[in-house]
Design an enzyme around this catalytic site. Structure first.
Site, PDB file in Angstrom:
ATOM      1  CD  GLN A  12      -2.489   1.362   2.723  1.00 59.06           C
ATOM      2  OE1 GLN A  12      -2.045   1.055   3.610  1.00 59.06           O
ATOM      3  NE2 GLN A  12      -3.509   2.464   2.448  1.00 59.06           N
ATOM      4  CG  ASP A  53      11.437 -12.474   1.684  1.00 55.87           C
ATOM      5  OD1 ASP A  53      11.385 -11.623   2.484  1.00 55.87           O
ATOM      6  OD2 ASP A  53      11.198 -13.451   1.338  1.00 55.87           O
ATOM      7  CE1 TYR A 142       1.781  -3.985  11.879  1.00 58.81           C
ATOM      8  CE2 TYR A 142       0.419  -2.698  13.286  1.00 58.81           C
ATOM      9  CZ  TYR A 142       1.287  -2.794  12.369  1.00 58.81           C
ATOM     10  OH  TYR A 142       1.388  -1.610  11.294  1.00 58.81           O
ATOM     11  CB  ILE A 172      -1.890   4.847   5.637  1.00 57.00           C
ATOM     12  CG1 ILE A 172      -0.698   4.990   6.636  1.00 57.00           C
ATOM     13  CG2 ILE A 172      -1.552   5.480   4.254  1.00 57.00           C
ATOM     14  CD1 ILE A 172      -0.307   6.221   7.070  1.00 57.00           C
TER      15      ILE A 172
HETATM   16  C1  AKB Z   1      -3.012  -1.653  11.004  1.00 54.45           C
HETATM   17  O1  AKB Z   1      -4.439  -1.141  11.005  1.00 54.45           O
HETATM   18  O2  AKB Z   1      -2.980  -2.658  11.420  1.00 54.45           O
HETATM   19  C2  AKB Z   1      -2.371  -0.855  10.158  1.00 54.45           C
HETATM   20  C3  AKB Z   1      -1.596   0.117  11.408  1.00 54.45           C
HETATM   21  C4  AKB Z   1      -2.302   1.252  11.887  1.00 54.45           C
HETATM   22  O3  AKB Z   1      -0.613   0.029  11.772  1.00 54.45           O
HETATM   23  N1  AKB Z   1      -3.128   0.159   9.317  1.00 54.45           N
END
Ligand code: AKB
Length: 320
Positions: A12, A53, A142, A172
């Site tokens: 993206q 990668d 994450y 974003i």
């Molecule tokens: C997500 O939603 O995981 C991402 C972010 C805000 O890091 N777009």
């Protein structure tokens, strides 16, 4: 920045950032690094493209040597919602990939930027006007990769002098390449569905405020920070940056101004909702403004006009 490698160039952010970097630094000086999906169209034709990668150190090192790369934009990441389904992969891509980039940067003298995110917050972070320096105990994989990435990037700067810098991106919003697997993706999908079908089912509930940013500002942030005078940077990894904060009701109302028949209902996805609840409602980005002149140009009103125009064009051209 003279010779730049973008890892994740078909994603993206990468698909638009690579083209903007080529405009500013010369087509042949910006390498589009990709993993499985080869770039197409302008991205392929306007400059070099190489398999790079992030999880394959040899591949990245070979590209860095071949093109005498001095700056790496490492955009490889598994976003928040997919990261909860595939935590090991999220770690391998996020941290395995980052360690490779940092080690290669140390060996070849490159600068490195690896975006962090609002995902780096959670677990006690103040959610309103979230400070630059505050509690970061995220409970998603994450988020854990993002906090770890911030710490590792600072470590490589302090210990080895690697020029690491990064921003904490909010959601974003863009109209070239779709995001995938994020919690904030709804704020992109809603525009596409508004144009295609006139209705949208939102996975986050009313009242879920999150920071957001339009792609042109996200690209400026990535480039302006790497161009900033290092003497002025008190922080490095990573700067809060935001441009707007809204909840689903507010974005839907804005779209309705242009598509009066647009309707939205809710089918809350519990995993995404829990993630969103742990993220800031709005961040304080005053350090980015003071240290390197961050100043976003797009608000919700302007962005909505531009998004709807671009997506309507795609529809007219049979692209969606
Ligand atoms: C997500 O939603 O995981 C991402 C972010 C805000 O890091 N777009």
């Amino acid at each position: 920045m003279k010779n730049i490698l973008v890892i994740g160039a078909v994603g993206q952010i990468g698909s638009e950032l690579t083209l903007e970097l080529r405009k500013r630094y010369g087509n042949s000086n910006v390498v589009a690094g990709y993993r499985a999906t080869k770039p197409t169209g302008e991205l392929l034709e306007s400059g070099p493209a190489e398999v790079a990668d992030a999880t394959n150190a040899q591949q990245v090192a070979d590209v860095v040597k071949k093109y005498k790369i001095d700056t790496i934009y490492n955009l490889a990441a598994i976003l928040s919602a997919v990261g909860e389904a595939k935590p090991l992969m999220a770690w391998q891509v996020g941290i395995g990939g980052l360690m490779n980039c940092l080690e290669i940067a140390r060996e070849f003298g490159c600068a490195v930027t690896t975006p962090s995110s609002i995902g780096a917050f959670g677990g006690g972070t103040p959610l309103d006007n979230t400070p630059q320096d505050t509690i970061q105990r995220p409970q998603t994989m994450y988020g854990i990769t993002k906090v770890t990435g911030e710490l590792l990037s600072d470590y490589y700067f302090r210990k080895f002098g690697v020029d690491t810098r990064s921003v904490r991106y909010p959601g974003i919003i863009s109209n070239v390449t779709l995001p995938g697997g994020g919690t904030t993706d709804y704020a992109v999908e809603i525009y596409y569905e508004a144009v295609k079908t006139g209705k949208y089912t939102c996975p986050l509930g009313a009242g879920t405020f999150l920071d957001m940013m339009y792609m042109p500002d996200a690209i400026d942030a990535a480039i302006d920070l790497m161009e900033a005078d290092p003497a002025k940077l008190k922080h490095r990894n990573a700067f809060n940056v935001s441009a707007m904060s809204f909840d689903p009701e507010i974005i839907a109302a804005e779209i309705k101004k242009h598509i009066p028949g647009f309707t939205m209902d809710y089918q809350v996805e519990p995993i995404k909702q829990a993630i969103a609840n742990s993220w800031p409602n709005n961040m304080d980005d005053s350090c980015a403004r003071a240290e390197w002149g961050w100043n976003p140009k797009w608000n919700l009103e302007k962005m909505t006009v531009d998004m709807l125009k671009a997506i309507r064009e795609k529809k007219a051209n049979g692209l969606i």
